[in-house]
Design a protein around this motif. Sequence first.
Motif, PDB file in Angstrom:
ATOM      1  N   VAL A 352       0.800  -1.115  -0.188  1.00  0.00           N
ATOM      2  CA  VAL A 352       0.020   0.036   0.054  1.00  0.00           C
ATOM      3  C   VAL A 352       0.863   1.182   0.001  1.00  0.00           C
ATOM      4  CG1 VAL A 352      -1.709   1.229   1.195  1.00  0.00           C
ATOM      5  CG2 VAL A 352      -1.697  -1.089   1.150  1.00  0.00           C
ATOM      6  N   CYS A 353       1.921   1.200   0.808  1.00  0.00           N
ATOM      7  CA  CYS A 353       2.868   2.319   0.867  1.00  0.00           C
ATOM      8  C   CYS A 353       3.598   2.457  -0.506  1.00  0.00           C
ATOM      9  CB  CYS A 353       3.774   2.313   1.944  1.00  0.00           C
ATOM     10  SG  CYS A 353       3.107   1.990   3.671  1.00  0.00           S
ATOM     11  N   LEU A 354       3.961   1.496  -1.035  1.00  0.00           N
ATOM     12  CA  LEU A 354       4.752   1.452  -2.294  1.00  0.00           C
ATOM     13  C   LEU A 354       3.712   2.083  -3.459  1.00  0.00           C
ATOM     14  CD1 LEU A 354       6.615  -2.002  -2.188  1.00  0.00           C
ATOM     15  CD2 LEU A 354       7.492   0.225  -2.093  1.00  0.00           C
ATOM     16  N   THR A 355       2.390   1.867  -3.387  1.00  0.00           N
ATOM     17  CA  THR A 355       1.560   2.280  -4.280  1.00  0.00           C
ATOM     18  C   THR A 355       1.249   3.728  -4.247  1.00  0.00           C
ATOM     19  OG1 THR A 355       0.190   0.235  -4.337  1.00  0.00           O
ATOM     20  CG2 THR A 355      -0.861   2.174  -5.368  1.00  0.00           C
ATOM     21  N   VAL A 356       1.061   4.302  -2.961  1.00  0.00           N
ATOM     22  CA  VAL A 356       1.046   5.756  -2.720  1.00  0.00           C
ATOM     23  C   VAL A 356       2.396   6.464  -3.182  1.00  0.00           C
ATOM     24  CG1 VAL A 356       0.705   7.531  -0.922  1.00  0.00           C
ATOM     25  CG2 VAL A 356      -0.673   5.416  -1.103  1.00  0.00           C
TER      26      VAL A 356
END
Length: 382
Positions: A352-356
Amino acid sequence: MIFLFILAEAITTQARGPILVSLERAFGVSEAALGLVAPAGTIGFLGAILVTGLLAGRISVQRTMVLGIAGVIGSLLLMAIAPHYLLFLVALLAQGSASGAFRGVDRVVLSHLYPDNRGRMYAAYTFVWAIGAVLGPQLVSGILTLADWRSVFVIIAICFLPAAVLARRHNLPSMDAERALSKNGLQILLRRPPVVCACISMVLVGALEGIMFTWLAYYAGGFYDTVTANLLLSIYLLAYLPARLVYMYVVDQVPYLLLLVLMMLPVAPALAVAFSGFIGIPLFTVVFIAGAGISGGFPLLSAYAVEAAPEYSGPLNALTNGSLYVGMSTAPAAVGLLAEVYGIRKALSVTVCLTVALIISIVITWFWTGTADASTPNTMAE
């Protein structure tokens, strides 16, 4: 020949995740050690693709492709007979290197054969890759019901034989339009904002794909049988097919960065739900949504970067592919270490952090370059 190779290469890549449980049982290794499968398969790939891509204007493309295919087949057969996990990783490293040599020049050929439809051809290239990727986990499942995991690599090696035959029988057209890149030219290339931003974003795309390819089936194996767990990975990869087909037809009408932002927006919430403990239809649905969004990162960023200097498609192919595989080689290993401490479900929430971060990177690129489309190419110093 290129498409046949990329089809088989995708099957090879997607066999790694579904085979982790079998490797764990056969060699008695930990999750942290299993996390080394992704780096072993990508470090050699990264080195080879950088070398052949940067030297694309100086080396024989035909010879490079033939040797690459031969190296892949030999390495796969060595993986099939490896008696120890360390030797398996060494063979995997060799297989990645051979594949990287081929991949360092394959899109260079496509770029020069189809200069007016470069974005569409790159999308078609990745569409074929997606077909192989979808077949990979199911091929593994089918083989494992009849034989052991070693047979998987023998059969995958056979998949490369059609490409090997065509590579030997047909000569490629001249790549005279590909210009050799000097040290000064490389420095100028690395200072161009579209190239810098595309490479940064590609690292994040690679991190997301590497994690999903390596750990999704393993994660699902905690509550599903092997066949169903591999099916979840196939559902993720199945989303690549319609998504990349759409990209192939709209890439000439919608600016690259706008299309990237639009497709990535649903990915973060989809991944948050996927690794929050849901099972059944909700899990399969959000995994499909995530796959559709992530699937466009590689083809669109590749085409975006090459449009900045199409006469250097080899070096740009090397830089973008290299950036992708930096993410693919490091992120799965990091997840393996996190899984040892926090468990696989919490470790996977890093997606999720990588997508943001990827969405932010794309938006910064948009503002830095002043356009959502590919920048106008500039002539570069020799």
